[in-house]
Scaffold this motif. Sequence first.
Motif, PDB file in Angstrom:
ATOM      1  N   SER A   1      -8.545  -4.367  -3.666  1.00  0.00           N
ATOM      2  CA  SER A   1      -7.076  -4.004  -3.603  1.00  0.00           C
ATOM      3  C   SER A   1      -6.250  -5.223  -4.013  1.00  0.00           C
ATOM      4  CB  SER A   1      -6.794  -4.038  -2.074  1.00  0.00           C
ATOM      5  OG  SER A   1      -7.575  -2.926  -1.592  1.00  0.00           O
ATOM      6  N   VAL A   2      -5.050  -4.885  -4.602  1.00  0.00           N
ATOM      7  CA  VAL A   2      -4.295  -5.828  -4.840  1.00  0.00           C
ATOM      8  C   VAL A   2      -3.082  -6.079  -4.078  1.00  0.00           C
ATOM      9  CG1 VAL A   2      -2.700  -4.276  -6.535  1.00  0.00           C
ATOM     10  CG2 VAL A   2      -2.649  -6.502  -7.202  1.00  0.00           C
ATOM     11  N   VAL A   3      -2.502  -7.030  -3.937  1.00  0.00           N
ATOM     12  CA  VAL A   3      -1.388  -7.388  -3.022  1.00  0.00           C
ATOM     13  C   VAL A   3       0.025  -7.005  -3.718  1.00  0.00           C
ATOM     14  CG1 VAL A   3      -0.060  -9.049  -1.909  1.00  0.00           C
ATOM     15  CG2 VAL A   3      -2.543  -9.048  -1.999  1.00  0.00           C
ATOM     16  N   ASP A   4       0.748  -6.023  -3.064  1.00  0.00           N
ATOM     17  CA  ASP A   4       2.158  -5.418  -3.779  1.00  0.00           C
ATOM     18  C   ASP A   4       3.162  -6.317  -2.899  1.00  0.00           C
ATOM     19  OD1 ASP A   4       4.273  -4.303  -4.588  1.00  0.00           O
ATOM     20  OD2 ASP A   4       3.617  -2.213  -3.877  1.00  0.00           O
ATOM     21  N   PHE A   5       3.828  -7.087  -3.456  1.00  0.00           N
ATOM     22  CA  PHE A   5       4.840  -7.956  -3.012  1.00  0.00           C
ATOM     23  C   PHE A   5       6.058  -7.339  -2.870  1.00  0.00           C
ATOM     24  CE2 PHE A   5       1.769 -11.269  -3.934  1.00  0.00           C
ATOM     25  CZ  PHE A   5       1.604 -12.020  -2.931  1.00  0.00           C
ATOM     26  N   GLN A   6       6.312  -6.378  -3.437  1.00  0.00           N
ATOM     27  CA  GLN A   6       7.567  -5.622  -3.394  1.00  0.00           C
ATOM     28  C   GLN A   6       7.895  -4.997  -2.090  1.00  0.00           C
ATOM     29  OE1 GLN A   6       8.053  -2.739  -6.709  1.00  0.00           O
ATOM     30  NE2 GLN A   6       7.315  -4.274  -8.150  1.00  0.00           N
ATOM     31  N   CYS A   7       9.504  -4.995  -1.723  1.00  0.00           N
ATOM     32  CA  CYS A   7       9.772  -4.613  -0.525  1.00  0.00           C
ATOM     33  C   CYS A   7       8.973  -5.172   0.758  1.00  0.00           C
ATOM     34  CB  CYS A   7       9.732  -3.170  -0.369  1.00  0.00           C
ATOM     35  SG  CYS A   7      10.720  -2.263  -1.740  1.00  0.00           S
ATOM     36  N   LYS A   8       8.344  -4.246   1.282  1.00  0.00           N
ATOM     37  CA  LYS A   8       7.524  -4.994   2.473  1.00  0.00           C
ATOM     38  C   LYS A   8       5.821  -4.946   1.722  1.00  0.00           C
ATOM     39  CE  LYS A   8       6.009  -3.806   7.092  1.00  0.00           C
ATOM     40  NZ  LYS A   8       5.938  -2.845   8.077  1.00  0.00           N
ATOM     41  N   PRO A   9       5.646  -6.245   1.836  1.00  0.00           N
ATOM     42  CA  PRO A   9       4.093  -6.599   1.179  1.00  0.00           C
ATOM     43  C   PRO A   9       2.972  -5.672   1.904  1.00  0.00           C
ATOM     44  CG  PRO A   9       5.347  -8.701   1.666  1.00  0.00           C
ATOM     45  CD  PRO A   9       6.030  -7.476   2.328  1.00  0.00           C
ATOM     46  N   LYS A  10       1.881  -5.152   1.042  1.00  0.00           N
ATOM     47  CA  LYS A  10       1.057  -4.289   1.591  1.00  0.00           C
ATOM     48  C   LYS A  10      -0.097  -4.388   0.425  1.00  0.00           C
ATOM     49  CE  LYS A  10       2.823  -0.229  -0.713  1.00  0.00           C
ATOM     50  NZ  LYS A  10       4.027  -0.736  -1.293  1.00  0.00           N
ATOM     51  N   LEU A  11      -1.155  -3.913   0.749  1.00  0.00           N
ATOM     52  CA  LEU A  11      -2.247  -3.753   0.002  1.00  0.00           C
ATOM     53  C   LEU A  11      -2.603  -2.534  -0.752  1.00  0.00           C
ATOM     54  CD1 LEU A  11      -5.153  -5.613   1.993  1.00  0.00           C
ATOM     55  CD2 LEU A  11      -4.233  -6.433  -0.045  1.00  0.00           C
TER      56      LEU A  11
END
Length: 373
Positions: free
Chosen positions: A216-226
Amino acid sequence: MAAWSDLTVDVLGHITSFLPVPDHYRFGAVCKNWRSISKQKRHPPAPQLPWLVLEDDKETRNRKFYSLSEAKHYSLDIPELHGRYICGSSHGWLFAVDLNITGILINPFTRECYELPPFPDFSEYTYTNVTTLYDCEPWTFEEMQTIIVWKAILSHDPKERSDFTAMILFGEKNKPAFWRPGDSSWTVIHGLDYSMDDILYFKENFYVVGANSLLSVVDFQCKPKLVEVGIEIPGEIGVQGGIQKYLIDFNGHMLLLERLGHLEENGKTITDGFIVIELKLEQNCYSIWNDINGYALFLGRNACMHVDTCRLPKCKKNGIYFTHQTEFVTPVEFGFYDLGVFDMTNKTTGTFYSVEVFFPQVDSPVWITPNPW
């Protein structure tokens, strides 16, 4: 022939580039001028093998280190590390947790230090929960400090960039959370419910691999999520028999290493070998590697690293050096000393360090590349 004291700054700086870290310090102890030269970043020490960070000496409280290239121990007085458990290493910095379950980020060779905010909620590790789950005696603080944070890494060397990011895996399922200088707390990253094994900073992104081999990659946009990447690895290749997974940036290639092993009757986990898999993100596929191009890999709670054995011939070509990682469900009385090196060429596992010398009861040895400037 000129006296040593008359050598120019450029010549002296060139000399330091051939010195390993211990000799680099000895060079700086000669006089004030040489000390000034040894501290210049443009004259760093010669390339070197990683060191092992070991446990505190019980009498002096000095932190013990082991230089692989010299096969020699060093004992350093670093008060900031007294009684602290090491849960990560990255860019020459250590993450250390104290008995109050608070952490610091420290360069043990320069003593530069960052105080970290309190870790995210770890209520699943209350004395009652752990004792009931594993049918054991109540946990001491010494034991608690070893299980809150599974691993910690940095995006960049804090000496190089002040806007670095620290990422940890914490709690029962090794959830990811991040912190940046100036933040008052850790930010927990949500999105997936299974346990994580490792984290990697790769091409400006953080990646996490689960115990099920999913990336999985960490998505830092808006609310961070995997967000799952989607590369599926068949179970017969990378899941069955695996005791731990690692991610490493290998010269621009993302590698997933599956550590294979078994549990002996005395409770000790023994490593049998590794499977090396390249994850090709752009093609959304994978390939199996039978060797690592003559390099050596160093795995553990550190940010996994590699060295070129052509430049550093004192380590095993196509060797995977690994340390044990303390499992809190393993009986403490059996110790945790699954350290060794796996030879990918002949598929054998050997030793590089005597368990008679290092028989830890709590602390895990961690690889670090000395960063003394």
